[in-house]
Design a protein around this motif. Structure first.
Motif, mmCIF file in Angstrom:
data_model
loop_
_atom_site.group_PDB
_atom_site.id
_atom_site.type_symbol
_atom_site.label_atom_id
_atom_site.label_comp_id
_atom_site.label_asym_id
_atom_site.label_seq_id
_atom_site.Cartn_x
_atom_site.Cartn_y
_atom_site.Cartn_z
ATOM 1 N N CYS A 146 26.499 54.022 44.747
ATOM 2 C CA CYS A 146 26.755 52.881 45.103
ATOM 3 C C CYS A 146 28.261 52.117 45.254
ATOM 4 O O CYS A 146 28.731 51.562 44.937
ATOM 5 C CB CYS A 146 26.032 51.420 44.560
ATOM 6 N N SER A 147 29.098 52.920 46.377
ATOM 7 C CA SER A 147 30.430 53.001 46.946
ATOM 8 C C SER A 147 30.802 51.678 46.965
ATOM 9 O O SER A 147 31.416 51.386 46.995
ATOM 10 C CB SER A 147 30.559 54.374 47.601
ATOM 11 N N THR A 148 30.188 51.289 48.003
ATOM 12 C CA THR A 148 30.808 50.036 48.899
ATOM 13 C C THR A 148 30.006 48.644 47.756
ATOM 14 O O THR A 148 31.073 48.075 47.663
ATOM 15 C CB THR A 148 29.893 49.653 49.987
ATOM 16 N N PRO A 149 29.195 48.371 47.423
ATOM 17 C CA PRO A 149 28.991 47.428 46.424
ATOM 18 C C PRO A 149 29.915 47.916 45.389
ATOM 19 O O PRO A 149 30.510 46.906 44.471
ATOM 20 C CB PRO A 149 27.747 47.429 45.608
ATOM 21 N N ALA A 150 30.947 49.222 45.118
ATOM 22 C CA ALA A 150 30.872 49.407 44.290
ATOM 23 C C ALA A 150 32.981 48.352 44.104
ATOM 24 O O ALA A 150 33.356 47.841 43.562
ATOM 25 C CB ALA A 150 31.342 50.634 43.770
ATOM 26 N N VAL A 151 33.158 48.601 45.579
ATOM 27 C CA VAL A 151 34.075 47.313 45.502
ATOM 28 C C VAL A 151 34.007 46.562 45.254
ATOM 29 O O VAL A 151 35.351 45.719 44.613
ATOM 30 C CB VAL A 151 34.278 47.767 46.628
ATOM 31 N N ALA A 152 33.092 45.696 45.375
ATOM 32 C CA ALA A 152 33.096 44.223 45.190
ATOM 33 C C ALA A 152 33.050 44.114 43.769
ATOM 34 O O ALA A 152 33.898 43.289 42.974
ATOM 35 C CB ALA A 152 32.297 43.451 46.252
ATOM 36 N N LEU A 153 32.257 44.998 43.391
ATOM 37 C CA LEU A 153 31.488 44.852 41.941
ATOM 38 C C LEU A 153 32.746 45.064 41.118
ATOM 39 O O LEU A 153 33.305 44.245 40.000
ATOM 40 C CB LEU A 153 31.396 46.086 41.067
ATOM 41 N N SER A 154 33.487 45.986 41.482
ATOM 42 C CA SER A 154 34.519 46.537 40.078
ATOM 43 C C SER A 154 36.198 45.508 40.677
ATOM 44 O O SER A 154 37.397 45.544 39.747
ATOM 45 C CB SER A 154 35.619 48.144 40.506
ATOM 46 N N ARG A 155 35.836 44.891 41.639
ATOM 47 C CA ARG A 155 37.209 43.644 41.355
ATOM 48 C C ARG A 155 36.446 42.938 41.467
ATOM 49 O O ARG A 155 36.909 41.601 40.751
ATOM 50 C CB ARG A 155 37.064 43.415 42.838
ATOM 51 N N SER A 156 35.254 42.273 40.413
ATOM 52 C CA SER A 156 34.684 41.042 40.161
ATOM 53 C C SER A 156 34.496 41.086 38.013
ATOM 54 O O SER A 156 34.894 40.128 37.155
ATOM 55 C CB SER A 156 33.137 40.624 40.358
ATOM 56 N N ILE A 157 34.029 42.743 37.493
ATOM 57 C CA ILE A 157 34.142 42.519 36.396
ATOM 58 C C ILE A 157 35.170 43.978 36.209
ATOM 59 O O ILE A 157 35.456 44.535 36.600
ATOM 60 C CB ILE A 157 32.314 42.316 36.359
ATOM 61 N N SER A 158 35.067 43.663 34.796
ATOM 62 C CA SER A 158 35.741 44.904 34.550
ATOM 63 C C SER A 158 35.431 46.522 35.123
ATOM 64 O O SER A 158 34.590 46.834 35.104
ATOM 65 C CB SER A 158 36.387 45.662 32.334
ATOM 66 N N ALA A 159 36.699 47.634 34.930
ATOM 67 C CA ALA A 159 36.694 49.090 35.623
ATOM 68 C C ALA A 159 35.233 49.442 34.552
ATOM 69 O O ALA A 159 33.972 50.093 35.444
ATOM 70 C CB ALA A 159 37.758 49.595 35.248
ATOM 71 N N LYS A 160 35.165 49.403 33.628
ATOM 72 C CA LYS A 160 34.283 49.878 33.204
ATOM 73 C C LYS A 160 33.157 49.739 33.478
ATOM 74 O O LYS A 160 32.368 50.727 33.255
ATOM 75 C CB LYS A 160 34.595 49.824 31.910
ATOM 76 N N ARG A 161 32.591 48.800 32.993
ATOM 77 C CA ARG A 161 31.511 48.253 32.844
ATOM 78 C C ARG A 161 31.088 48.335 34.289
ATOM 79 O O ARG A 161 30.114 48.502 34.360
ATOM 80 C CB ARG A 161 31.549 46.428 32.265
ATOM 81 N N ALA A 162 31.949 47.938 35.312
ATOM 82 C CA ALA A 162 31.316 48.273 37.283
ATOM 83 C C ALA A 162 30.789 49.263 37.188
ATOM 84 O O ALA A 162 29.826 50.101 37.394
ATOM 85 C CB ALA A 162 32.551 48.109 37.959
ATOM 86 N N PHE A 163 31.300 51.368 36.495
ATOM 87 C CA PHE A 163 31.330 52.333 36.519
ATOM 88 C C PHE A 163 30.012 52.237 36.417
ATOM 89 O O PHE A 163 28.967 53.207 36.073
ATOM 90 C CB PHE A 163 32.437 52.816 35.677
ATOM 91 N N ASP A 164 29.429 51.826 34.630
ATOM 92 C CA ASP A 164 28.971 51.999 34.107
ATOM 93 C C ASP A 164 27.326 51.568 34.473
ATOM 94 O O ASP A 164 26.235 52.347 34.657
ATOM 95 C CB ASP A 164 29.290 51.412 32.695
ATOM 96 N N MET A 165 27.499 50.257 35.035
ATOM 97 C CA MET A 165 26.547 49.604 36.102
ATOM 98 C C MET A 165 26.798 50.671 37.514
ATOM 99 O O MET A 165 24.965 51.090 37.258
ATOM 100 C CB MET A 165 26.527 48.315 36.905
ATOM 101 N N LEU A 166 27.345 51.633 37.831
ATOM 102 C CA LEU A 166 26.918 52.293 39.250
ATOM 103 C C LEU A 166 26.808 53.718 38.281
ATOM 104 O O LEU A 166 26.011 54.456 39.580
ATOM 105 C CB LEU A 166 28.519 52.347 39.783
#
Length: 266
Positions: A146-166
């Protein structure tokens, strides 16, 4: 003024007292972001951006889910790189339009917010979720990061938590989303409507111009260096101080009375 959209519209809109309530209306498809839905959202956001009487926006959804992301069936029926590039660019523009709106945008979330639906949540300024709400970026489960969702997600939560979800596609509950900073508050399902109404009422009670100054400053300064952010914020605050409402608000505070805000006009 109140404007009601027909119930068979893909997007419902109600305007009342300076607040705009937009509801995704594809409940049988879990409110997926089809081309038509993206276009309808973009049209509404463009209209709101040009309307000085709007003071707050709420995005919600009909049915049992908030938004399940892109319409995968529609995507698979158009297997061309150029189509996908145009689709994701259109979606990215719509998400940026939410961020760039001059007024607060609240996501009212019940049920699942997945993939681009989670991106939509992450793009909003405030998120009030029912306790039963769930959040995920599960593209990885079907071979799609989910590359485009990653843009908003990684600006909302920490990078490591976002990457874990992704990379896992794991679903998180509302309490976890609150702890991680993806959403701003969690309420019992039966309290969701009242909680959103109370938040809107509180925003509408504040100075319309101050809210717009604040929204114009808050997101841009997050992308700046510390010194540039202070310079930018200082200039915005100085401009804000010259407004009618700042003078009225400070005088009212000193005189121990309720301020009378300048009302926006079309």
């Amino acid at each position: 003024m109140t404007i009601d959209s027909p119930k068979d519209d893909i997007l419902l809109r109600i305007d009342t007292n300076g607040a705009v309530f937009i509801s995704l209306n594809r409940p049988d498809k879990l409110n997926t972001l089809s081309e038509a839905m993206l276009a309808a959202l973009q049209d509404q956001l463009d209209d709101i951006a040009q309307d000085p009487s709007v003071r707050c926006v709420v995005i919600s959804a009909e049915g049992r889910g908030f938004c399940a992301g892109h319409d995968l069936q529609e995507m698979r029926s158009n297997p061309e790189r150029e189509y996908y590039q145009a689709l994701f660019k259109r979606c990215g523009k719509m998400m940026q339009s939410i961020v760039e709106l001059p007024v607060p945008v609240i996501a009212k979330v019940g049920g699942i917010a997945a993939a681009a639906g989670c991106q939509l949540v992450a793009s909003c300024d405030l998120v009030i979720a029912a306790r039963s709400a769930r959040f995920a970026v599960p593209g990885i489960n079907v071979g799609l990061f989910c590359s485009t969702p990653a843009v908003a997600l990684s600006r909302s939560i920490s990078a490591k938590r976002a990457f874990d979800m992704l990379v896992t596609g794991d679903v998180i509950d509302a309490e976890t989303a609150l702890d991680w900073g993806l959403i701003s508050s969690v309420v019992d399902d039966v309290e969701l409507n009242d909680a959103v109404a109370a938040k809107v009422e509180k925003i509408l009670s504040k100075s319309p111009s101050a809210i717009r100054y604040g929204k114009s400053m808050f997101n841009p300064q997050r992308q700046m260096s510390l010194s540039d952010a202070y310079d930018f914020a200082g200039n915005v605050m100085a401009e804000n101080m010259m407004s009618h409402d700042a003078g009225e608000g400070i005088d009212a505070f000193l005189e121990k009375r309720k301020p009378t805000w300048e009302q926006p006009t079309r």
